[in-house]
Every structure is written in C-alpha cells, then in structure tokens.
Design a protein around this motif. Structure first.
Motif, mmCIF file in Angstrom:
data_model
loop_
_atom_site.group_PDB
_atom_site.id
_atom_site.type_symbol
_atom_site.label_atom_id
_atom_site.label_comp_id
_atom_site.label_asym_id
_atom_site.label_seq_id
_atom_site.Cartn_x
_atom_site.Cartn_y
_atom_site.Cartn_z
ATOM 1 N N THR A 205 8.959 13.018 -8.953
ATOM 2 C CA THR A 205 9.412 12.997 -7.558
ATOM 3 C C THR A 205 9.351 14.416 -6.968
ATOM 4 O OG1 THR A 205 11.727 13.244 -8.250
ATOM 5 C CG2 THR A 205 10.910 11.000 -7.894
ATOM 6 N N LEU A 226 3.260 8.091 -3.321
ATOM 7 C CA LEU A 226 4.047 7.654 -2.173
ATOM 8 C C LEU A 226 4.869 8.826 -1.645
ATOM 9 C CD1 LEU A 226 5.322 4.212 -3.525
ATOM 10 C CD2 LEU A 226 3.588 4.568 -1.760
ATOM 11 N N LEU A 228 7.879 11.040 0.069
ATOM 12 C CA LEU A 228 9.339 11.012 0.118
ATOM 13 C C LEU A 228 9.809 11.821 1.321
ATOM 14 C CD1 LEU A 228 10.114 11.731 -3.661
ATOM 15 C CD2 LEU A 228 10.032 9.499 -2.536
ATOM 16 N N ARG A 233 14.187 9.952 -0.321
ATOM 17 C CA ARG A 233 13.927 8.515 -0.313
ATOM 18 C C ARG A 233 12.470 8.248 0.061
ATOM 19 N NH1 ARG A 233 19.145 8.729 2.238
ATOM 20 N NH2 ARG A 233 18.158 8.606 4.307
ATOM 21 N N PHE A 234 12.008 7.034 -0.254
ATOM 22 C CA PHE A 234 10.647 6.667 0.117
ATOM 23 C C PHE A 234 10.499 6.719 1.641
ATOM 24 C CE2 PHE A 234 10.923 4.479 -4.045
ATOM 25 C CZ PHE A 234 9.842 5.095 -4.653
ATOM 26 N N LEU A 237 7.832 2.959 3.339
ATOM 27 C CA LEU A 237 7.036 2.180 2.397
ATOM 28 C C LEU A 237 6.176 1.176 3.170
ATOM 29 C CD1 LEU A 237 9.471 1.271 -0.531
ATOM 30 C CD2 LEU A 237 7.294 2.485 -0.727
#
Length: 313
Positions: A205, A226, A228, A233-234, A237
């Motif tokens: 991360t 992905l 952050l 946090r994502f 998404l």
C-alpha cells in the motif's frame, strides 16, 4: 525455500511488493504472493484497468521462471492448498505430475475448466502459515467466515476502510450487482450456499497505490494496481452496475479490467498477525522440486502441514 525468497526479493524491487521473507503473518502472505507473481513473469493490470503485460497462461507448457510448466504449477496450487488431493472433479486416470501425455491431458483439461483463484489464495495462506484460515475452492467460504467473526479475517467495507498488507479485496461475479449494502444484507440473511466471487491479496500500500495479487486472473497470477486517497482508502473503485455499456472497440472508455462489483475487504485480524515460525535449517532447498534432486538439495519445510509429495516422473 531459497528460490522463493529470491523471487520475493526481485518482486519487491521491481513490482513494489511489500513484506520481507519471515516477519509477521501479513509479511509472509505478501512474500509468498509476490514470489509467485514474479515466477509468472509479473503480469499486471495498470491503474487505468488495462492489461499491461502478460507472458504465459495456465494451460501452457511454457515454463515459469523456475522452470516449472505453467499448468503443472496450477496443479501444485491445488495439491498444496489444504483442500486434499486429488480434488473433486479430477478424472481418476488423470496424472498431473507424471510423463504420460494422455493422462497429463486429462489433468490439464481439469485445470483449464475449473476455477482456481480461491485455490491460489488457499495455497498462499497455507504457505504463509496463516492460523485458522478456511481453506476452500470457493472465495465465499472465507468471506462468510470473516463476516461471522471466525478465523484470521474480519469483514470490512472496502470503501470506508484502508487496506493493509495481507488483506483480501473481493468482488461478486453475480450477473446483478449487489453493491456493498446489498452484499451485507445477503450475508446477514445467513445464506450458506455457493456464490461466484473473486478475491485478490493486498501485497503493498506504498506511495498512494495498492498492489494486489490474484490467481486465475487472466489465466495467471496477476497483479492489479489501484490508487489510494490521502486517507489510505481505495480511490473510486471502478464499479460494475446494471447500466454499464458493453466494452467494445467502438467504446474503449467502457473497458476497464478493474470494473467489478467490489463488495468486501477482509482485514487480517491483529491476533492472527503472528511472528514467523522458527527458521528452517540452513542450506539450499526447493518448494516445487524437479526429480531427481541435485546433491545437497532438500525439500523446503512448509509452515503448514506439507502436501503429499508428487510421484516421480
């Protein structure tokens, strides 16, 4: 285990994988997943949801970095997943490790026709020695276990909770999207049956980017990237909805390999994030060994009960 540790180190350097070999449970999970990703020549899906690199797939006899044919490696995931060997559905005459072409073909057809993404997760958890994990060929079984507060994982909202190394991010494959609230309602109703799902393992991360490794993603062990946000946090998404346009050459903006019905983040419980087991004796060893083994080589000790040794070719 030296070969796997070297692969993990290369993966960490080139792909941003976290987790030094050894350490706590989360680091071991990441190290095992990263080593396998490196062994498959590091295929990945970039932040825009585009397949950026793919070199070998599950059904092929092309060899991975350690010399294992890709299809035999998938068979080894089944064998070492903690699910028992041979698996249900494998033809009685199939041979996944011998040299007879006809019997090999029966094994390969099983591997191609049978989803193995949950088997890969179970194999990683077995190799990492994760206590109390619900080894299964169905992702929903350990998602359901996490929802019930049993085992090493706890259910969390993927939009509201920062991911960490060792966590699992999961989506539903159902034709009609659940959404997070709908999936939680489905779990709350106590359904015990099957549900088509997929989960990836969070391996890093760092630098405002989550890296996740999954099995049977585009027929291999593939990483997805992905973004952050500042809170960890994502970040938005990509979600599948019932109104999604069809991906096509005429509408490339609709094509995104991250667009799924993301419904669960399974958080590794602090009580399961344990120190590494005692170190194995020094000296070279192999996890998936080619027979006969060279002089001085030994089979690596597994942190979980080891799978049955495959018959010699």
């Amino acid at each position: 285990m030296l070969a796997s540790l070297a692969l993990a180190a290369r993966a960490q350097a080139s792909d941003g994988c976290a987790g030094a070999p050894g350490g706590d449970t989360a680091s071991r999970i990441a190290a095992v997943a990263c080593a396998e990703h490196a062994s498959w020549y590091s295929p990945f899906i970039d932040e825009a949801g585009r397949l950026a690199h793919l070199r070998v797939s599950e059904a092929e006899a092309l060899r991975l970095r350690d010399g294992t044919p890709a299809w035999r490696r998938v068979a080894a995931y089944w064998q070492g997943s903690g699910l028992g060997w041979p698996p249900d559905g494998l033809h009685a005459q199939a041979d996944c490790f011998g040299a007879a072409p006809e019997r090999n073909a029966l094994c390969r057809s099983f591997l191609v026709d049978t989803p193995w993404s949950a088997v890969f997760v179970s194999w990683v958890m077995a190799r990492a020695g994760v206590p109390g994990f619900a080894h299964s060929a169905r992702h929903v079984d350990y998602v359901r276990q996490a929802w019930r507060g049993v085992g090493p994982y706890r259910y969390a909202d993927p939009d509201a909770t920062p991911p960490a190394v060792g966590d699992l991010l999961c989506y539903s494959r159902m034709p009609a999207p659940f959404g997070v609230a709908g999936f939680r309602a489905w779990l709350a109703r106590g359904h015990d049956g099957p549900l088509a799902m997929h989960c990836d393992i969070v391996v890093s991360t760092a630098n405002a980017r989550a890296r996740l490794v999954g099995g049977n993603v585009l027929q291999g062990v593939t990483m997805r990237l992905l973004p952050l946000n500042a809170a960890g946090r994502f970040w938005n998404l990509p979600r599948r909805t019932g109104a999604d346009p069809e991906c096509s050459p005429a509408l490339p903006s609709a094509c995104n390999l991250h667009r799924h019905d993301w419904v669960a983040l399974l958080k590794l419980d602090a009580a399961a994030n344990l120190p590494a087991p005692p170190a194995t004796p020094p000296g070279p060893c192999c996890e998936i060994c080619h027979l006969p083994m060279p002089p001085g080589m030994r089979r690596c000790a597994a942190p979980a009960p080891p799978p049955a040794t495959p018959p010699a070719p």
